[in-house]
Design an enzyme around this catalytic site. Structure first.
Site, PDB file in Angstrom:
ATOM      1  N   GLU A 193      -9.971   2.290  15.681  1.00 36.77           N
ATOM      2  CA  GLU A 193      -9.634   1.496  14.592  1.00 36.77           C
ATOM      3  C   GLU A 193      -8.592   2.639  13.721  1.00 36.77           C
ATOM      4  O   GLU A 193      -9.088   3.749  13.415  1.00 36.77           O
ATOM      5  CB  GLU A 193     -10.779   1.489  13.766  1.00 36.77           C
ATOM      6  N   ARG A 228      -9.451  -0.206  -4.610  1.00 39.04           N
ATOM      7  CA  ARG A 228     -10.693  -0.040  -4.041  1.00 39.04           C
ATOM      8  C   ARG A 228     -10.638   1.444  -3.166  1.00 39.04           C
ATOM      9  O   ARG A 228      -9.715   1.544  -2.386  1.00 39.04           O
ATOM     10  CB  ARG A 228     -11.145  -1.060  -2.843  1.00 39.04           C
ATOM     11  N   CYS A 268      -7.844   2.411   4.912  1.00 38.46           N
ATOM     12  CA  CYS A 268      -6.960   1.710   5.836  1.00 38.46           C
ATOM     13  C   CYS A 268      -6.525   0.421   5.578  1.00 38.46           C
ATOM     14  O   CYS A 268      -5.543  -0.271   5.995  1.00 38.46           O
ATOM     15  CB  CYS A 268      -7.525   1.753   7.386  1.00 38.46           C
TER      16      CYS A 268
END
Ligand code: NAD
Length: 484
Positions: free
Chosen positions: A259, A287, A293
């Site tokens: 990821e 946020r 990411c």
């Protein structure tokens, strides 16, 4: 040296956890964990030596036969118990993250809930591992397909979501029957230690979860990847480090889930409802203070709504209260370190030198690693800030005239994690389907959900976390051919 860390009513040991035991590293070395909102040292965390890393791998390998043979229902109930404890202790969980990561209280609390949900979700998935039984087309045999836990899994996580990135790996790994070694970011080891402490209290047997914090990290991880017992690497972090780890994993053909970084486009189409677009854009950007990411990084706004969007987004950003997360009213906390804050400030300075204009923000805080919520206009597609993952509270707006132009600019990136599209629903879905990304949010600013497959295309990674797919990342498929 700090022996223990007191957070509300929980005492944490800033130590390694190996084979069911909290222990200092074999060298006795420690590194500071710093509160970025004021630069104070919260704890001195144990450094894991090569001897400690080897011990963690050996412990995980020794625990694997029994854990992988443990009934799924038993594994499920341990995970469920972890969900219950974390739900009861949400304020403790939140406070640890606020203190070592610097994020605001609302951001930390939202992460605590999200992170906790992975234990509930994968407690439910542990008892639903799929299999198949069917007749071959030629009718000569039965095809039986089963799934087995891969083995010892090394889990490496970043600092930006210190809880959720750990639970998003630990929960499916444990549900699948793998044993684990968690290597958190050195900025945020206390959150990891707390999650491991909760798993210990939930009944995870010794050796099944191990926690190590080696320094320097590169050689220690390479050494573990070379160990014959390690069969899985699940990594969340930057694309740069991910690429290196893929290369190191190649030597032993280790199963990897990656990821990696993002550079999310956010498109506001002509005809978008601006109430929805501004609210969604605000969440997609702010946020976690922009250190996500999934954070919207490249704002492509149609010329027909550009000025109104900029005005309303500016109002929202300028009204944010900025300050230490322990003051629960603050909406924007500190970045994780002064170094990260300076990276963001440099990107804004470079953007201005390349022709962008600051509408609001653009300033460092006087004390601590704070940076004001910032909005830039006249940003050029392909400029430095547009091509870089900002990882901070900066909205960089590019104006566009044609929808096809926005789609091609959005796709013009080596990353493909997530995109946001705001507009009339049918058109927004059609645009979303043309984007080369793993996830698209339509008319909303938050996409992550433990029940949905999280992951990207291109250099944003390999594999998916969460959902029914997340557990498959920790399972090997076995096919048995049985003569009819
Ligand atoms: P990073 O790559 O610097 O570090 C991530 C982890 O890797 C840390 O634990 C770090 O100690 C470790 N690490 C660093 N160098 C290493 C090496 N040579 N060998 C092995 N491990 C090493 O990333 P970061 O700065 O902590 O996190 C920010 C990055 O993470 C961003 O690029 C962000 O997009 C990405 N991220 C991605 C996702 C996702 O789900 N795709 C989620 C969160 C963060």
């Amino acid at each position: 040296m700090t022996d223990t860390v007191h957070v509300t009513d929980v005492v944490l040991f800033p130590n390694l956890y190996i084979d069911g035991e909290w222990r200092p590293g074999s060298t006795g070395d420690r590194f500071p964990v710093v509160d970025p909102s004021d630069g104070s040292t919260i704890a001195e965390f144990a450094v894991a030596s090569e001897v400690d890393c080897d011990a963690a791998v050996e412990a995980a390998a020794a625990a694997f036969p029994a854990w992988s043979a443990t009934a799924p229902r038993v594994r499920s109930e341990i995970l469920r118990r972890a969900w219950e404890i974390l739900t009861d202790e949400v304020d403790v969980f939140t406070e640890i993250m606020v203190r070592e990561n610097g994020k605001s209280w609302p951001d930390a609390k939202a992460e605590a809930s999200y992170a906790t949900e992975f234990f509930r979700w994968f407690a439910e998935e542990a008892v639903r591992i799929p299999g198949e039984y069917r007749l071959s087309p030629a009718g000569d045999k039965h095809i039986i397909v089963t799934h087995h836990p891969i083995g010892v899994a090394l889990l490496i996580t970043p600092w930006n979501f210190p809880a959720a990135m750990a639970t998003r790996k630990l929960a499916p790994a444990l549900a699948a029957g793998c044993t684990t070694i968690l290597k958190p970011a050195s900025e945020t080891p206390l959150t990891a230690a707390y999650v491991v402490d909760v798993l210990e209290r939930s009944g995870v047997p010794k050796g099944v979860v191990n926690l190590i914090t080696p320094k320097p990290v590169g050689p220690a991880v390479s050494r573990m990847l070379a160990h014959p017992a390690v069969r899985k690497l699940s990594f969340t972090g930057s694309t740069e480090v991910g690429r290196d780890l893929l290369k190191s994993s190649a030597d032993r053909v280790i199963n990897t889930s990656m990821e990696l970084g993002g550079n999310a486009p956010l498109i506001v189409l002509p005809g978008a409802d601006l109430d929805i677009a501004v609210e969604g854009a605000f969440l997609a950007k702010m946020r976690n203070g922009g250190s996500a990411c999934t954070s919207a990084n490249r704002f492509y706004v149609h010329e027909s709504v550009h000025d109104a969007f900029v005005e309303r987004m500016t109002e929202r950003l300028a009204a944010m209260s900025v300050g230490p997360g322990l003051d629960r009213r603050n909406q924007l906390g500190a970045l994780v370190s002064v170094k990260e804050r300076d990276k963001v400030a440099d990107l804004v300075d470079t953007a201005v030198a390349e022709g962008a204009r600051i509408v609001t923000g653009g300033a460092k805080g006087e004390r601590g690693a704070f940076y004001a919520a910032t909005l830039l206009i006249d940003v050029a597609h392909g400029s430095t800030i547009n091509a870089t993952e900002i990882f901070g509270p900066v909205t960089a707006v590019v104006r566009f005239a044609e929808v096809d132009e926005a789609v091609s600019k959005a796709n013009d990136s080596e990353f493909g994690l997530v995109a946001y599209v705001f507009g009339e629903e049918r058109q927004a879905i059609q645009v979303g389907q043309r984007l080369d990304v793993g996830m698209v949010a339509i008319n909303r600013g938050v996409i992550s959900d433990p029940a949905a497959p999280f992951g990207g295309t291109k250099q944003s990674g390999l594999g998916r976390e969460g959902s029914t797919e997340g557990i498959l990342e920790f399972l090997e498929t076995q096919y048995l051919a049985v003569t009819v």
